[in-house]
Design a protein around this motif. Sequence first.
Motif, PDB file in Angstrom:
ATOM      1  N   SER A  99      -7.371   3.009   0.105  1.00 36.02           N
ATOM      2  CA  SER A  99      -8.123   3.832   1.037  1.00 36.02           C
ATOM      3  C   SER A  99      -9.489   3.187   1.224  1.00 36.02           C
ATOM      4  O   SER A  99      -9.972   2.468   0.352  1.00 36.02           O
ATOM      5  CB  SER A  99      -8.276   5.262   0.516  1.00 36.02           C
ATOM      6  N   GLY A 100     -10.087   3.393   2.386  1.00 33.62           N
ATOM      7  CA  GLY A 100     -11.392   2.823   2.663  1.00 33.62           C
ATOM      8  C   GLY A 100     -11.364   1.391   3.152  1.00 33.62           C
ATOM      9  O   GLY A 100     -12.416   0.795   3.380  1.00 33.62           O
ATOM     10  N   MET A 101     -10.202   0.807   3.271  1.00 29.05           N
ATOM     11  CA  MET A 101     -10.031  -0.541   3.790  1.00 29.05           C
ATOM     12  C   MET A 101      -8.581  -0.707   4.244  1.00 29.05           C
ATOM     13  O   MET A 101      -7.745   0.144   3.969  1.00 29.05           O
ATOM     14  CB  MET A 101     -10.369  -1.605   2.738  1.00 29.05           C
ATOM     15  N   SER A 127      -6.990  -9.562   2.164  1.00 23.76           N
ATOM     16  CA  SER A 127      -6.015 -10.034   1.186  1.00 23.76           C
ATOM     17  C   SER A 127      -5.791  -8.966   0.124  1.00 23.76           C
ATOM     18  O   SER A 127      -6.630  -8.073  -0.084  1.00 23.76           O
ATOM     19  CB  SER A 127      -6.499 -11.320   0.528  1.00 23.76           C
ATOM     20  N   ALA A 128      -4.653  -9.067  -0.527  1.00 24.44           N
ATOM     21  CA  ALA A 128      -4.334  -8.184  -1.647  1.00 24.44           C
ATOM     22  C   ALA A 128      -3.680  -9.020  -2.731  1.00 24.44           C
ATOM     23  O   ALA A 128      -2.844  -9.879  -2.438  1.00 24.44           O
ATOM     24  CB  ALA A 128      -3.400  -7.072  -1.208  1.00 24.44           C
ATOM     25  N   VAL A 154      -1.165 -11.889  -1.314  1.00 25.76           N
ATOM     26  CA  VAL A 154      -0.753 -11.957   0.087  1.00 25.76           C
ATOM     27  C   VAL A 154      -2.028 -11.914   0.912  1.00 25.76           C
ATOM     28  O   VAL A 154      -2.870 -11.026   0.731  1.00 25.76           O
ATOM     29  CB  VAL A 154       0.219 -10.818   0.462  1.00 25.76           C
ATOM     30  N   ILE A 155      -2.190 -12.901   1.783  1.00 29.20           N
ATOM     31  CA  ILE A 155      -3.413 -12.960   2.576  1.00 29.20           C
ATOM     32  C   ILE A 155      -3.189 -12.333   3.952  1.00 29.20           C
ATOM     33  O   ILE A 155      -2.068 -11.901   4.269  1.00 29.20           O
ATOM     34  CB  ILE A 155      -3.933 -14.405   2.697  1.00 29.20           C
ATOM     35  N   ASN A 194      -5.918  -5.853  -6.629  1.00 31.79           N
ATOM     36  CA  ASN A 194      -7.246  -6.384  -6.298  1.00 31.79           C
ATOM     37  C   ASN A 194      -7.347  -6.677  -4.811  1.00 31.79           C
ATOM     38  O   ASN A 194      -6.377  -7.112  -4.186  1.00 31.79           O
ATOM     39  CB  ASN A 194      -7.488  -7.667  -7.091  1.00 31.79           C
ATOM     40  N   THR A 195      -8.524  -6.435  -4.258  1.00 28.72           N
ATOM     41  CA  THR A 195      -8.808  -6.869  -2.903  1.00 28.72           C
ATOM     42  C   THR A 195     -10.263  -7.283  -2.811  1.00 28.72           C
ATOM     43  O   THR A 195     -11.077  -6.942  -3.692  1.00 28.72           O
ATOM     44  CB  THR A 195      -8.490  -5.765  -1.877  1.00 28.72           C
ATOM     45  N   ASN A 196     -10.560  -8.048  -1.783  1.00 28.91           N
ATOM     46  CA  ASN A 196     -11.928  -8.491  -1.560  1.00 28.91           C
ATOM     47  C   ASN A 196     -12.317  -8.113  -0.137  1.00 28.91           C
ATOM     48  O   ASN A 196     -11.676  -8.541   0.825  1.00 28.91           O
ATOM     49  CB  ASN A 196     -12.046 -10.002  -1.768  1.00 28.91           C
ATOM     50  N   VAL A 197     -13.346  -7.297  -0.029  1.00 28.69           N
ATOM     51  CA  VAL A 197     -13.790  -6.827   1.285  1.00 28.69           C
ATOM     52  C   VAL A 197     -15.256  -7.217   1.444  1.00 28.69           C
ATOM     53  O   VAL A 197     -16.107  -6.798   0.642  1.00 28.69           O
ATOM     54  CB  VAL A 197     -13.627  -5.303   1.427  1.00 28.69           C
TER      55      VAL A 197
END
Length: 115
Positions: A25-27, A33-34, A51-52, A96-99
């Motif tokens: 949520s929120g992204m 990517s995840a 997975v990008i 994990n994700t990078n935002v």
Amino acid sequence: QVQLVESGGGLVQAGGSLRLSCRASGMLFSINSAAWFRQGPGKGREFVAIVIRSGTTNYADSVKGRFTISRDNAKNTVYLQMNSLKPEDTAVYYCNTNVDGKNYWGQGTQVTVSA
């Protein structure tokens, strides 16, 4: 606010399968990517799969051919299908994700593989 919630962990015998889920949520996973990481007993956190944005995937050598990462954009959820599990796959698995340059982690889900 970005939140990641993992589920699907549990106890399984060697050779068995589990599917982990990570709901965000929120992204949006469709444009970010995840990845999945894991931390085994007494070990550091290690990369498992990613997975990008384009849908390209990559895996750690230790799980290639056994694990599959996938993404459902409609549900904003990423999955990790784990087959042919081994006792050495026992770990807490983290999404994990990078935002915008900031890393976000879920709370983790325990996977235990018995011999």
